[in-house]
Design a protein around this motif. Sequence first.
Motif, PDB file in Angstrom:
ATOM      1  N   UNK A 145       0.856  -1.185   0.000  1.00 35.07           N
ATOM      2  CA  UNK A 145       0.000   0.000   0.000  1.00 35.07           C
ATOM      3  C   UNK A 145       0.900   1.246   0.000  1.00 35.07           C
ATOM      4  N   UNK A 146       0.745   2.165  -0.968  1.00 33.09           N
ATOM      5  CA  UNK A 146       1.685   3.278  -1.087  1.00 33.09           C
ATOM      6  C   UNK A 146       1.772   4.182   0.139  1.00 33.09           C
ATOM      7  N   UNK A 147       0.751   4.198   0.990  1.00 27.32           N
ATOM      8  CA  UNK A 147       0.732   5.147   2.108  1.00 27.32           C
ATOM      9  C   UNK A 147       1.778   4.815   3.170  1.00 27.32           C
ATOM     10  N   UNK A 148       2.256   3.570   3.234  1.00 27.12           N
ATOM     11  CA  UNK A 148       3.341   3.277   4.176  1.00 27.12           C
ATOM     12  C   UNK A 148       4.562   4.134   3.849  1.00 27.12           C
ATOM     13  N   UNK A 149       4.919   4.155   2.574  1.00 23.19           N
ATOM     14  CA  UNK A 149       6.057   4.972   2.145  1.00 23.19           C
ATOM     15  C   UNK A 149       5.776   6.457   2.332  1.00 23.19           C
ATOM     16  N   UNK A 150       4.546   6.873   2.017  1.00 27.41           N
ATOM     17  CA  UNK A 150       4.180   8.281   2.165  1.00 27.41           C
ATOM     18  C   UNK A 150       4.359   8.727   3.616  1.00 27.41           C
ATOM     19  N   UNK A 151       3.970   7.872   4.580  1.00 23.75           N
ATOM     20  CA  UNK A 151       4.133   8.219   5.979  1.00 23.75           C
ATOM     21  C   UNK A 151       5.577   8.462   6.349  1.00 23.75           C
ATOM     22  N   UNK A 152       6.485   7.627   5.819  1.00 19.68           N
ATOM     23  CA  UNK A 152       7.915   7.848   6.073  1.00 19.68           C
ATOM     24  C   UNK A 152       8.371   9.158   5.446  1.00 19.68           C
ATOM     25  N   UNK A 153       7.922   9.419   4.236  1.00 15.59           N
ATOM     26  CA  UNK A 153       8.294  10.670   3.558  1.00 15.59           C
ATOM     27  C   UNK A 153       7.824  11.892   4.345  1.00 15.59           C
ATOM     28  N   UNK A 154       6.582  11.843   4.837  1.00 14.67           N
ATOM     29  CA  UNK A 154       6.052  12.985   5.583  1.00 14.67           C
ATOM     30  C   UNK A 154       6.864  13.255   6.852  1.00 14.67           C
ATOM     31  N   UNK A 155       7.388  12.196   7.450  1.00 14.32           N
ATOM     32  CA  UNK A 155       8.186  12.349   8.673  1.00 14.32           C
ATOM     33  C   UNK A 155       9.643  12.688   8.380  1.00 14.32           C
ATOM     34  N   UNK A 156      10.039  12.667   7.098  1.00 10.66           N
ATOM     35  CA  UNK A 156      11.432  12.885   6.754  1.00 10.66           C
ATOM     36  C   UNK A 156      12.314  11.726   7.182  1.00 10.66           C
ATOM     37  N   UNK A 157      11.740  10.522   7.215  1.00 16.35           N
ATOM     38  CA  UNK A 157      12.467   9.337   7.661  1.00 16.35           C
ATOM     39  C   UNK A 157      12.872   8.487   6.461  1.00 16.35           C
ATOM     40  N   UNK A 158      14.000   7.800   6.539  1.00 21.35           N
ATOM     41  CA  UNK A 158      14.377   6.870   5.468  1.00 21.35           C
ATOM     42  C   UNK A 158      13.500   5.633   5.502  1.00 21.35           C
ATOM     43  N   UNK A 159      13.337   5.004   4.343  1.00 24.80           N
ATOM     44  CA  UNK A 159      12.517   3.791   4.291  1.00 24.80           C
ATOM     45  C   UNK A 159      13.174   2.785   3.345  1.00 24.80           C
ATOM     46  N   UNK A 160      12.802   1.540   3.517  1.00 19.50           N
ATOM     47  CA  UNK A 160      13.313   0.484   2.666  1.00 19.50           C
ATOM     48  C   UNK A 160      12.204  -0.529   2.451  1.00 19.50           C
ATOM     49  N   UNK A 161      12.186  -1.161   1.271  1.00 19.55           N
ATOM     50  CA  UNK A 161      11.243  -2.242   0.994  1.00 19.55           C
ATOM     51  C   UNK A 161      11.902  -3.572   1.333  1.00 19.55           C
ATOM     52  N   UNK A 162      11.226  -4.351   2.146  1.00 20.66           N
ATOM     53  CA  UNK A 162      11.757  -5.670   2.482  1.00 20.66           C
ATOM     54  C   UNK A 162      10.655  -6.534   3.074  1.00 20.66           C
ATOM     55  N   UNK A 163      10.609  -7.794   2.643  1.00 27.05           N
ATOM     56  CA  UNK A 163       9.713  -8.769   3.259  1.00 27.05           C
ATOM     57  C   UNK A 163      10.438  -9.580   4.331  1.00 27.05           C
ATOM     58  N   UNK A 164      11.711  -9.268   4.542  1.00 25.73           N
ATOM     59  CA  UNK A 164      12.508  -9.972   5.549  1.00 25.73           C
ATOM     60  C   UNK A 164      13.293  -8.964   6.378  1.00 25.73           C
TER      61      UNK A 164
END
Length: 390
Positions: A145-164
């Motif tokens: 769901x794209x909003x997970x990434x959006x939430x990190x962006x709004x907080x100015x936090x780094x994010x990564x995609x991973x299932x592990x």
Amino acid sequence: MATRLISGTDEPAVFGRSPVSPVPGGRSAALPTFPWDTLAEVTALAKAHPDGIVDLSVGTPVDPVAPVIRDALAAASSAPGYPTTAGTPRLRTSAVSALERRYGITGLAESAVLPVIGTKELIAWLPTLLGLGGDDVVVVPELAYPTYEVGARLAGAPWVRSDAPDRLDKASPALVYLNSPSNPTGAILAAEELRALVGWARENRVLLVSDECYLGLGWDADPLSVLHPQVCDGDHRGLLAVHSLSKTSSLAGYRAGFVAGDAAVVAELLAVRKHAGMMVPTPVQAAMVAALDDDAHEREQRDRYARRRAMLLPAMRAAGFTVDLSQGGLYLWATRGEACRRTVGWLAERGILVAPGEFYGPAGAEHVRVALTATDERIAAAAARLGSDR
């Protein structure tokens, strides 16, 4: 800003990150294009079909709100005062009871439940509400769901995609999102997978947030909440479960959801939300009570989606699609082994609008997400068009 309850460490250069942008330019400059805004051309193509469009691109409910819920909303409509941010005692009691009755979640305190103005709002602002930012890494599923990434962006936090997330070797995350059944794929995490993630998160002081919007919609497997005793042994520390009434009760228009789990984290969210004025309207809280107390309408809605899935799934396969995962939820994750935008165009020529898999991450480049949220008549029309190839 909220106290940082759980913090990460170094930020790997390969992770996505958004700068904090003052206006002019604004925070929106750091956000991606809203995905559905890119579908204008294929939407027009699908609408041109002689029998009209079958819009399977979004997960918005189309079925009537149950009378018991509408009546509760109307009865509470004379509400001149401010609502409580924490939710009424009746609402919290109803949420705890429904979670136990429907999903087997036990040992949850009423103080560990907090209503939210739709779960998209909570997910978009959760990192900010918790005071994350800087080097606090947020982990989202590889297809998400794209909003997970959006939430990190709004907080100015780094994010990564991973299932592990337990195998990430370059960072100690602050927050990890789970989503089972998944949007977009419908994949369901097994109890042992959830238990392993809970154990790892506790050992590493990581907040585990499970988006359980589709928890009541398991088809080929039985999903479990991260708060279920088989998963967490009844210990909810370091865990949050996000629940929505948009799907189970067709209340997307009401913006009705709640978060439950770790009482300390919920208390922190409550404290910040009081200052921010994030309050669910009183009539909506009353409607939520009615929805949570009545299981009959929820079962009826589940049956509608099961019926639509039973119509559309074989039609997709007969038309040459491979449907992957899709054990639960409201979507079919389908591919023809080609670029997703090409598949979107092929379906639009037949008056069927779907979402490109790339909306949910690079791993979706050859898939499309096909929603079950259309009327029986429209789902039947889509199946017929697939069968006749037009």
